[in-house]
Scaffold this active site. Structure first.
Site, PDB file in Angstrom:
ATOM      1  N   SER A 238       0.846  -1.191   0.000  1.00  0.00           N
ATOM      2  CA  SER A 238       0.000   0.000   0.000  1.00  0.00           C
ATOM      3  C   SER A 238       0.878   1.235   0.000  1.00  0.00           C
ATOM      4  CB  SER A 238      -0.890   0.004   1.243  1.00  0.00           C
ATOM      5  OG  SER A 238      -0.098   0.282   2.371  1.00  0.00           O
ATOM      6  N   LYS A 239       0.226   2.383  -0.041  1.00  0.00           N
ATOM      7  CA  LYS A 239       0.939   3.658  -0.134  1.00  0.00           C
ATOM      8  C   LYS A 239       2.001   3.821   0.950  1.00  0.00           C
ATOM      9  CE  LYS A 239      -1.759   7.055  -2.534  1.00  0.00           C
ATOM     10  NZ  LYS A 239      -2.929   7.891  -2.403  1.00  0.00           N
ATOM     11  N   ARG A 240       1.718   3.222   2.064  1.00  0.00           N
ATOM     12  CA  ARG A 240       2.643   3.385   3.184  1.00  0.00           C
ATOM     13  C   ARG A 240       4.011   2.780   2.871  1.00  0.00           C
ATOM     14  NH1 ARG A 240       2.402  -0.699   6.584  1.00  0.00           N
ATOM     15  NH2 ARG A 240       0.750  -1.864   5.580  1.00  0.00           N
ATOM     16  N   GLY A 242       5.632   3.376   0.240  1.00  0.00           N
ATOM     17  CA  GLY A 242       6.293   4.236  -0.746  1.00  0.00           C
ATOM     18  C   GLY A 242       5.526   4.159  -2.036  1.00  0.00           C
TER      19      GLY A 242
END
Ligand code: GLU
Length: 469
Positions: A238-240, A242
């Protein structure tokens, strides 16, 4: 039979790496079989689909070089077609009108849950003909009551689901809109899809889709459900973690070849081989070698591949991509060496094109300040004489080549009876602004002779100021 595959993203966000890998596998399979590759934009969810996301998907596919041979098709442009087939199923008694309201259905489902049963539509209107004339209705597909649906998944093997597990799916909502699973079925059929390669999150849809295909008398394609990608910490990517958008990889300085090579290996293998040109991927790819287990993202490996491609792809090709980054970082490259020649000496020092640009500014523009640490260490009063003599010899060079530059540096050290480093390091800081650069002869050769001489002036002045302060 000629192979037709497809990539069918829902345009609700950017093209993410998971989607890109699915697209790549689908594209590779079509290519490897000399088949067609369809791009279909599944934009039926009007509230969540955006024009921006459609463009982002097209841009991402284009950047990766995954060109479709048919399409792009947009589902929102095909509602009439879906509705014709729904009407046909209704006429044939293979679908029916359901007048149950959402509230009624919820109540039934809550009861089922209390009894420890699965929440499902109980087929209330399946065989009824006492239709009210003034109530809204949806259309449901008559799923077979008996038997089971079986299919052989290329990645997961044999899968069988009992029809008793499946309830009658809504294929047209009360507002008249055909539903997602139905549109997919019609499209796969009309577009002649022979192999459906998609994410494992769709595996539960497959038995339902097969039943509808069979009711329509349509051929059933083969399926390959690709597992998901996890971040380096084992959690769903996920976005977390990167970058997850493909275009973010471009922005971060990766070459499409590196991303493709990285993605193909993330869940597919051919012996121990790590490096695959696109042509090799096409000739070696098979759906049956795709791994069933989830794959974990590994940025280090992507970096390693990116450096490999920066060093080994034709310079002109890498230069095209690097050019984008020079512009992105506002470095004007019209005056100065060719980008290709800079890549040739800098690529091994960096992982990405973004970094390459940030350490290559001095080839194209003057810098304001010397790197503080490098200057402190190397632009000292003792270096002044060395710089001045080197400058004299460099200025005297008639033919500005790496060889002659090296000779001038050697002569300076010999004449002053000092080690090469005592000349080289101050000179490096003077000309590049920092203590890190490729070998001085090739570096200086790419910078204009007059500029080199002027930069040494600046360094000498810097030392003088330092002496006086
Ligand atoms: N539109 C679906 C998605 O983006 C894919 C459906 C399919 O491949 O059948 O997840």
């Amino acid at each position: 039979m000629s192979v037709v595959t497809r990539f069918a993203p829902s345009p609700t966000g950017y093209l993410h790496v998971g989607g890109a890998r699915t697209a790549l596998y689908s594209w590779l399979y079509a290519k490897s079989q000399g088949g067609e590759f369809v791009l279909r934009i599944e934009d039926t969810d009007i509230e969540r689909s955006t024009e921006q996301a459609k463009q982002a998907i097209l841009e991402g596919m284009d950047w990766l070089g995954l060109h479709h041979t048919k399409g792009p098709y947009y589902q929102t442009e095909r509602f009439d077609t879906y509705n014709q087939y729904i009407d046909q199923l209704l006429e044939q008694g293979k679908a029916y009108k359901c007048f149950m309201t959402a509230e009624e259905l919820n109540e039934i489902r809550d009861e089922q849950e209390k009894r420890g049963e699965k929440r499902r539509y109980p087929g209330t209107w399946r065989d009824r003909s006492d239709h009210p004339s003034d109530k809204p209705y949806s259309i449901r597909f008559k799923n077979p009551l008996e038997g089971a649906v079986s299919f052989k998944d290329h990645i997961r093997g044999d899968i069988t689901v009992d029809n008793s597990e499946l309830d009658d799916l809504i294929i047209r909502r009360t507002d008249g809109a055909p539903t997602y699973n139905f549109c997919v079925v019609i499209d796969d059929w009309e577009m002649g899809i022979t192999h459906v390669v998609r994410g494992e999150d769709h595996i539960n849809n497959t038995p339902r889709q097969i039943n509808i295909l069979e009711a329509l008398g349509a051929p059933v394609p083969e399926y390959a459900h690709v597992s998901m990608i996890l971040g380096d910490d084992g959690q769903k990517l996920s976005k977390r973690h990167g970058a997850v958008s493909v275009m973010q990889y471009r922005d971060d300085g990766y070459l499409p070849q590196a991303v493709l090579n990285y993605l193909v290996r993330l869940g597919w293998s051919h012996g121990d081989q790590e490096i695959f040109s696109v042509d090799e991927m096409i000739s070696l790819f098979s759906l049956d070698n795709i791994s069933k287990s989830a794959s974990a993202f590994n940025t280090e490996k992507l970096n390693w591949l990116n450096q490999h491609y920066m060093k080994t792809l034709p310079g002109s090709e890498v230069a095209e991509h690097a050019k984008w980054h020079f512009e992105d970082q506002n470095v004007n490259t019209t005056n100065g060496p060719s980008i290709e020649s800079v890549i040739a000496i800098q690529a091994e020092r960096v992982d990405t094109l973004k970094e390459l640009v940030s350490i290559s500014r001095y080839f194209f523009e003057e810098f304001e300040d010397f790197d503080a640490n490098a200057a402190k260490k190397h632009l000292r009063p003792v270096a002044k004489a060395n710089l001045l003599l080197a400058q004299e010899k460099l200025a005297a060079i008639v033919d500005w080549t790496a060889e002659n530059i090296q000779q001038a540096i050697n002569d300076t050290a010999t004449e002053l009876e000092v080690g090469m480093g005592k000349v080289g390091m101050p000179l490096r800081v003077a000309v590049t602004g920092s203590g890190n650069s490729p070998s001085l002869d090739v570096t200086l050769a790419l910078i204009n002779q007059t500029q080199v001489v002027q930069r040494i002036d600046k360094a000498v002045e810097f030392i003088s100021n330092r002496e006086n302060s």
